[in-house]
Design a protein around this motif. Structure first.
Motif, PDB file in Angstrom:
ATOM      1  N   ARG A  57      13.115   1.612  38.485  1.00  0.00           N
ATOM      2  CA  ARG A  57      12.063   3.792  38.718  1.00  0.00           C
ATOM      3  C   ARG A  57      11.123   4.145  37.749  1.00  0.00           C
ATOM      4  N   TYR A 106       4.087  -2.308  52.175  1.00  0.00           N
ATOM      5  CA  TYR A 106       2.220  -1.397  51.568  1.00  0.00           C
ATOM      6  C   TYR A 106       2.967  -1.669  50.212  1.00  0.00           C
ATOM      7  N   TYR A 163       1.217   0.593  46.866  1.00  0.00           N
ATOM      8  CA  TYR A 163      -0.019   1.611  46.615  1.00  0.00           C
ATOM      9  C   TYR A 163       0.372   1.249  45.212  1.00  0.00           C
ATOM     10  N   GLN A 188      -0.757   4.615  42.539  1.00  0.00           N
ATOM     11  CA  GLN A 188      -0.972   6.503  42.473  1.00  0.00           C
ATOM     12  C   GLN A 188      -0.882   6.486  40.874  1.00  0.00           C
ATOM     13  N   GLY A 214      -1.384  12.827  40.196  1.00  0.00           N
ATOM     14  CA  GLY A 214      -2.424  13.645  40.185  1.00  0.00           C
ATOM     15  C   GLY A 214      -3.142  13.170  41.655  1.00  0.00           C
ATOM     16  N   GLY A 261      -4.347  10.652  45.168  1.00  0.00           N
ATOM     17  CA  GLY A 261      -3.826  10.226  46.021  1.00  0.00           C
ATOM     18  C   GLY A 261      -3.647   8.484  46.263  1.00  0.00           C
ATOM     19  N   PRO A 262      -2.986   7.593  46.646  1.00  0.00           N
ATOM     20  CA  PRO A 262      -2.019   6.381  46.407  1.00  0.00           C
ATOM     21  C   PRO A 262      -3.447   5.472  46.704  1.00  0.00           C
ATOM     22  N   MET A 306       1.960   4.950  39.010  1.00  0.00           N
ATOM     23  CA  MET A 306       2.750   5.100  39.874  1.00  0.00           C
ATOM     24  C   MET A 306       2.764   3.543  40.707  1.00  0.00           C
ATOM     25  N   LEU A 359       3.889   2.028  44.378  1.00  0.00           N
ATOM     26  CA  LEU A 359       4.863   2.899  45.495  1.00  0.00           C
ATOM     27  C   LEU A 359       4.333   1.392  46.171  1.00  0.00           C
ATOM     28  N   THR A 395       6.351   0.460  57.122  1.00  0.00           N
ATOM     29  CA  THR A 395       6.542   1.255  59.355  1.00  0.00           C
ATOM     30  C   THR A 395       7.195  -0.051  60.093  1.00  0.00           C
ATOM     31  N   GLN A 438       4.408   6.298  57.788  1.00  0.00           N
ATOM     32  CA  GLN A 438       4.485   4.946  57.009  1.00  0.00           C
ATOM     33  C   GLN A 438       6.063   5.820  55.563  1.00  0.00           C
ATOM     34  N   PHE A 444       8.382   5.790  52.566  1.00  0.00           N
ATOM     35  CA  PHE A 444       7.587   5.560  51.065  1.00  0.00           C
ATOM     36  C   PHE A 444       9.032   5.130  50.116  1.00  0.00           C
ATOM     37  N   GLY A 445       9.034   4.477  49.261  1.00  0.00           N
ATOM     38  CA  GLY A 445      10.562   4.736  48.615  1.00  0.00           C
ATOM     39  C   GLY A 445       9.898   5.609  47.195  1.00  0.00           C
ATOM     40  N   PRO A 446      10.283   5.793  46.756  1.00  0.00           N
ATOM     41  CA  PRO A 446      10.335   6.545  45.816  1.00  0.00           C
ATOM     42  C   PRO A 446       9.625   6.272  44.600  1.00  0.00           C
TER      43      PRO A 446
END
Lengths: 111, 115
Positions: B9, B33, B35, B37, B40, B42-43, B89, B91, B95, B104, B106-108
């Motif tokens: 994490r 996927y 990503y 990020q 604040g 967008g990914p 971050m 991510l 899907t 989609q 998402f994981g944490p």
């Protein structure tokens, strides 16, 4: 490169107020999704709109997809502290399910 | 309820070190996927897999980033060497398959800090 611009970038309001978040692009999307993300967590889908002019309601949240499928809005009625979070729009194109995320709107609702 | 799992994490590393992130998508989800990020914002998509094949890695900085999904199930994203600008971050999402308007999940995320 972010193709989807969100406004406002930050919004701090009192509980009970109404607000609208905008998501704008010069590109056409086949679908538009809205996500909410809380600190330290991944985004969670709120709604998907696919038809130009479509309006969807989810309790106090109203989502609209523009007629030309280039823009969208999210309206929250009587905001609550639990609505606090980062709101993200995401546009989808074609059959590959690739999403382009917006720049994000950080909402803070205070008592 | 099935979820996307990610680990670790949180990760703190020094620049020039190697780091690796792991993702286990929802069982049966063919598309995965990764990503990145910035706080604040967008990914931004780094890489998309369909089963074990890369569908899109056009935004992956291939000089330092690599991703694999050898058996078409879980996936690893690696950065070597890490740079200060990689702090973000990371991510993972999945899907059921290709096609428009799939949700989609998402994981944490893994929060990476490069010192």
């Amino acid at each position: 490169t972010q193709l989807l611009e969100q406004s406002p970038q930050f919004l701090s309001i009192q509980e009970g107020e109404n607000l609208t978040v905008y998501c704008n692009s010069s590109s056409v999307f086949s679908s538009l999704q809205w996500y909410r993300q809380e600190p330290g967590e991944g985004p969670v889908l709120l709604v998907t709109v696919v038809t130009g002019g479509e309006v969807k309601k989810l309790k106090r949240l109203t989502f609209q997809f523009g007629d030309a499928r280039k823009d969208s809005s999210l309206h929250i009625t009587a905001a609550q502290t639990g609505d606090t979070g980062l709101y993200l729009c995401a546009g989808g194109r074609g059959g590959g399910n690739k999403l382009t995320f917006g720049t994000g709107t950080q909402l803070k609702v205070e008592l | 309820e099935a979820e996307v799992a990610q680990s670790p994490r949180y990760k703190i590393t020094e620049k020039s070190q190697a780091v690796a992130f792991w993702c286990d998508p929802i069982s049966g989800h063919a598309t995965l996927y990764w990503y990145r990020q910035i706080l604040g914002q967008g990914p931004e998509l780094l890489v998309q897999f369909q089963d074990e094949s890369v569908v899109d890695d056009s935004q992956l900085p291939k000089d330092r980033f690599s991703a694999e999904r050898l058996k078409g199930v879980d996936s690893t994203l690696k950065i070597q060497p890490a740079e200060l600008g990689d702090s973000a971050m990371y991510l993972c999402a999945s899907t059921p398959g290709l096609g428009t308007a799939h949700t989609q999940y998402f994981g944490p995320g893994t929060r990476l800090t490069v010192l």
